[in-house]
Design a protein around this motif. Structure first.
Motif, PDB file in Angstrom:
ATOM      1  N   HIS A 182      -3.339   3.436  -1.659  1.00  0.00           N
ATOM      2  CA  HIS A 182      -3.474   2.802  -2.968  1.00  0.00           C
ATOM      3  C   HIS A 182      -2.547   1.601  -3.067  1.00  0.00           C
ATOM      4  O   HIS A 182      -1.510   1.541  -2.424  1.00  0.00           O
ATOM      5  N   ASN A 183      -2.931   0.652  -3.915  1.00  0.00           N
ATOM      6  CA  ASN A 183      -2.122  -0.541  -4.143  1.00  0.00           C
ATOM      7  C   ASN A 183      -1.165  -0.322  -5.296  1.00  0.00           C
ATOM      8  O   ASN A 183      -1.528   0.295  -6.288  1.00  0.00           O
ATOM      9  N   LEU A 184       0.043  -0.870  -5.154  1.00  0.00           N
ATOM     10  CA  LEU A 184       0.914  -1.011  -6.315  1.00  0.00           C
ATOM     11  C   LEU A 184       0.453  -2.267  -7.044  1.00  0.00           C
ATOM     12  O   LEU A 184       0.168  -3.280  -6.426  1.00  0.00           O
ATOM     13  N   ALA A 185       0.362  -2.182  -8.343  1.00  0.00           N
ATOM     14  CA  ALA A 185      -0.114  -3.311  -9.140  1.00  0.00           C
ATOM     15  C   ALA A 185       1.059  -4.102  -9.676  1.00  0.00           C
ATOM     16  O   ALA A 185       1.834  -3.586 -10.478  1.00  0.00           O
ATOM     17  N   PRO A 186       1.220  -5.358  -9.231  1.00  0.00           N
ATOM     18  CA  PRO A 186       2.307  -6.176  -9.757  1.00  0.00           C
ATOM     19  C   PRO A 186       2.005  -6.616 -11.188  1.00  0.00           C
ATOM     20  O   PRO A 186       0.881  -6.970 -11.510  1.00  0.00           O
ATOM     21  N   LEU A 195       5.925   8.937  -3.884  1.00  0.00           N
ATOM     22  CA  LEU A 195       5.311   7.764  -3.271  1.00  0.00           C
ATOM     23  C   LEU A 195       5.914   7.496  -1.906  1.00  0.00           C
ATOM     24  O   LEU A 195       7.120   7.666  -1.704  1.00  0.00           O
ATOM     25  N   TYR A 196       5.091   7.081  -0.974  1.00  0.00           N
ATOM     26  CA  TYR A 196       5.533   6.618   0.335  1.00  0.00           C
ATOM     27  C   TYR A 196       4.890   5.271   0.581  1.00  0.00           C
ATOM     28  O   TYR A 196       3.678   5.133   0.393  1.00  0.00           O
ATOM     29  N   LEU A 197       5.683   4.278   1.001  1.00  0.00           N
ATOM     30  CA  LEU A 197       5.056   3.057   1.494  1.00  0.00           C
ATOM     31  C   LEU A 197       4.205   3.447   2.684  1.00  0.00           C
ATOM     32  O   LEU A 197       4.570   4.359   3.435  1.00  0.00           O
ATOM     33  N   GLN A 198       3.094   2.810   2.871  1.00  0.00           N
ATOM     34  CA  GLN A 198       2.183   3.216   3.934  1.00  0.00           C
ATOM     35  C   GLN A 198       2.896   3.310   5.272  1.00  0.00           C
ATOM     36  O   GLN A 198       2.729   4.284   5.990  1.00  0.00           O
ATOM     37  N   SER A 199       3.733   2.346   5.612  1.00  0.00           N
ATOM     38  CA  SER A 199       4.424   2.382   6.903  1.00  0.00           C
ATOM     39  C   SER A 199       5.421   3.537   6.965  1.00  0.00           C
ATOM     40  O   SER A 199       5.547   4.191   7.994  1.00  0.00           O
ATOM     41  N   ASP A 200       6.138   3.838   5.858  1.00  0.00           N
ATOM     42  CA  ASP A 200       7.079   4.962   5.838  1.00  0.00           C
ATOM     43  C   ASP A 200       6.344   6.286   6.000  1.00  0.00           C
ATOM     44  O   ASP A 200       6.772   7.166   6.719  1.00  0.00           O
ATOM     45  N   LYS A 226       0.851  -1.178   0.000  1.00  0.00           N
ATOM     46  CA  LYS A 226       0.000   0.000   0.000  1.00  0.00           C
ATOM     47  C   LYS A 226       0.892   1.235   0.000  1.00  0.00           C
ATOM     48  O   LYS A 226       1.908   1.284   0.682  1.00  0.00           O
ATOM     49  N   VAL A 227       0.494   2.227  -0.781  1.00  0.00           N
ATOM     50  CA  VAL A 227       1.258   3.465  -0.842  1.00  0.00           C
ATOM     51  C   VAL A 227       0.336   4.665  -0.669  1.00  0.00           C
ATOM     52  O   VAL A 227      -0.857   4.607  -0.949  1.00  0.00           O
ATOM     53  N   TYR A 283       5.179   6.803   9.593  1.00  0.00           N
ATOM     54  CA  TYR A 283       6.295   7.154  10.464  1.00  0.00           C
ATOM     55  C   TYR A 283       6.702   8.610  10.252  1.00  0.00           C
ATOM     56  O   TYR A 283       6.879   9.358  11.198  1.00  0.00           O
ATOM     57  N   GLU A 284       6.836   9.023   8.995  1.00  0.00           N
ATOM     58  CA  GLU A 284       7.272  10.381   8.701  1.00  0.00           C
ATOM     59  C   GLU A 284       6.243  11.418   9.181  1.00  0.00           C
ATOM     60  O   GLU A 284       6.603  12.439   9.746  1.00  0.00           O
ATOM     61  N   GLU A 285       4.965  11.152   8.971  1.00  0.00           N
ATOM     62  CA  GLU A 285       3.924  12.104   9.328  1.00  0.00           C
ATOM     63  C   GLU A 285       3.581  12.098  10.812  1.00  0.00           C
ATOM     64  O   GLU A 285       3.322  13.131  11.401  1.00  0.00           O
ATOM     65  N   TYR A 286       3.542  10.878  11.415  1.00  0.00           N
ATOM     66  CA  TYR A 286       3.009  10.762  12.757  1.00  0.00           C
ATOM     67  C   TYR A 286       3.945  10.116  13.781  1.00  0.00           C
ATOM     68  O   TYR A 286       3.594  10.006  14.934  1.00  0.00           O
ATOM     69  N   GLY A 287       5.109   9.661  13.339  1.00  0.00           N
ATOM     70  CA  GLY A 287       6.068   9.079  14.256  1.00  0.00           C
ATOM     71  C   GLY A 287       5.798   7.638  14.642  1.00  0.00           C
ATOM     72  O   GLY A 287       6.369   7.132  15.599  1.00  0.00           O
ATOM     73  N   TYR A 288       4.940   6.931  13.903  1.00  0.00           N
ATOM     74  CA  TYR A 288       4.717   5.497  14.170  1.00  0.00           C
ATOM     75  C   TYR A 288       4.524   4.739  12.890  1.00  0.00           C
ATOM     76  O   TYR A 288       4.386   5.256  11.845  1.00  0.00           O
TER      77      TYR A 288
END
Length: 77
Positions: free
Chosen positions: A30-34, A64-69, A17-18, A72-77
Protein backbone atom coordinates in the motif's frame (compact mmCIF):
# COMPACT_ATOMS: atom_id res chain seq x y z
CA UNK A 1 -5.08 7.20 9.72
CA UNK A 2 -2.20 9.65 10.19
CA UNK A 3 1.36 8.28 10.52
CA UNK A 4 3.34 10.32 13.10
CA UNK A 5 6.74 11.81 12.21
CA UNK A 6 6.31 11.44 8.43
CA UNK A 7 5.67 15.11 7.67
CA UNK A 8 9.10 15.60 6.11
CA UNK A 9 9.46 12.20 4.42
CA UNK A 10 10.93 12.47 0.93
CA UNK A 11 9.11 11.33 -2.17
CA UNK A 12 5.83 11.65 -4.01
CA UNK A 13 2.64 9.58 -4.08
CA UNK A 14 3.47 5.92 -4.58
CA UNK A 15 7.15 6.15 -3.64
CA UNK A 16 6.69 4.91 -0.06
CA UNK A 17 5.16 1.45 -0.21
CA UNK A 18 4.24 -0.25 3.05
CA UNK A 19 3.01 -3.60 4.26
CA UNK A 20 0.71 -3.30 7.22
CA UNK A 21 -1.25 -5.23 9.74
CA UNK A 22 -4.45 -3.81 11.18
CA UNK A 23 -5.09 -6.00 14.20
CA UNK A 24 -4.18 -9.37 12.64
CA UNK A 25 -5.38 -8.53 9.11
CA UNK A 26 -2.44 -8.24 6.68
CA UNK A 27 -2.51 -5.73 3.81
CA UNK A 28 0.30 -5.84 1.26
CA UNK A 29 1.85 -3.19 -0.93
CA UNK A 30 0.00 0.00 0.00
CA UNK A 31 1.02 3.61 -0.57
CA UNK A 32 1.45 6.19 2.14
CA UNK A 33 -0.52 9.24 1.06
CA UNK A 34 1.41 12.50 1.34
CA UNK A 35 -0.59 15.47 2.62
CA UNK A 36 1.06 18.86 2.00
CA UNK A 37 2.47 20.21 5.27
CA UNK A 38 1.13 17.30 7.36
CA UNK A 39 2.02 13.72 8.30
CA UNK A 40 1.35 11.04 5.69
CA UNK A 41 -1.74 8.87 5.91
CA UNK A 42 -3.00 5.37 5.13
CA UNK A 43 -6.62 4.60 4.44
CA UNK A 44 -8.84 2.22 6.32
CA UNK A 45 -11.93 1.87 4.17
CA UNK A 46 -15.18 0.02 4.81
CA UNK A 47 -13.88 -3.21 3.22
CA UNK A 48 -11.00 -3.32 5.71
CA UNK A 49 -13.27 -2.47 8.66
CA UNK A 50 -15.62 -5.29 7.60
CA UNK A 51 -12.71 -7.79 7.44
CA UNK A 52 -11.51 -6.92 10.95
CA UNK A 53 -15.05 -6.51 12.29
CA UNK A 54 -14.51 -2.91 13.45
CA UNK A 55 -16.43 0.29 12.83
CA UNK A 56 -15.50 3.94 12.67
CA UNK A 57 -14.11 5.06 16.03
CA UNK A 58 -13.09 1.58 17.25
CA UNK A 59 -9.54 1.08 18.51
CA UNK A 60 -7.18 -0.95 16.30
CA UNK A 61 -3.52 -1.95 16.46
CA UNK A 62 -1.58 -0.93 13.36
CA UNK A 63 1.89 -2.21 12.44
CA UNK A 64 3.64 -0.76 9.39
CA UNK A 65 6.74 -1.94 7.57
CA UNK A 66 8.40 -0.12 4.71
CA UNK A 67 8.35 -2.57 1.85
CA UNK A 68 12.14 -2.98 1.91
CA UNK A 69 12.20 -3.45 5.73
CA UNK A 70 9.43 -6.04 5.56
CA UNK A 71 11.15 -8.04 2.82
CA UNK A 72 14.39 -8.04 4.79
CA UNK A 73 12.71 -9.11 8.03
CA UNK A 74 10.58 -11.82 6.40
CA UNK A 75 12.92 -13.11 3.71
CA UNK A 76 16.41 -11.77 4.39
CA UNK A 77 16.63 -9.47 1.34
Amino acid sequence: MSIPATKFSPGKWGEMKVFRYIDSYKLDNHNLAPITGEDEMVSMNQRIRDCIKKSTGDTVTVTLYLQSDYLYEEYGY
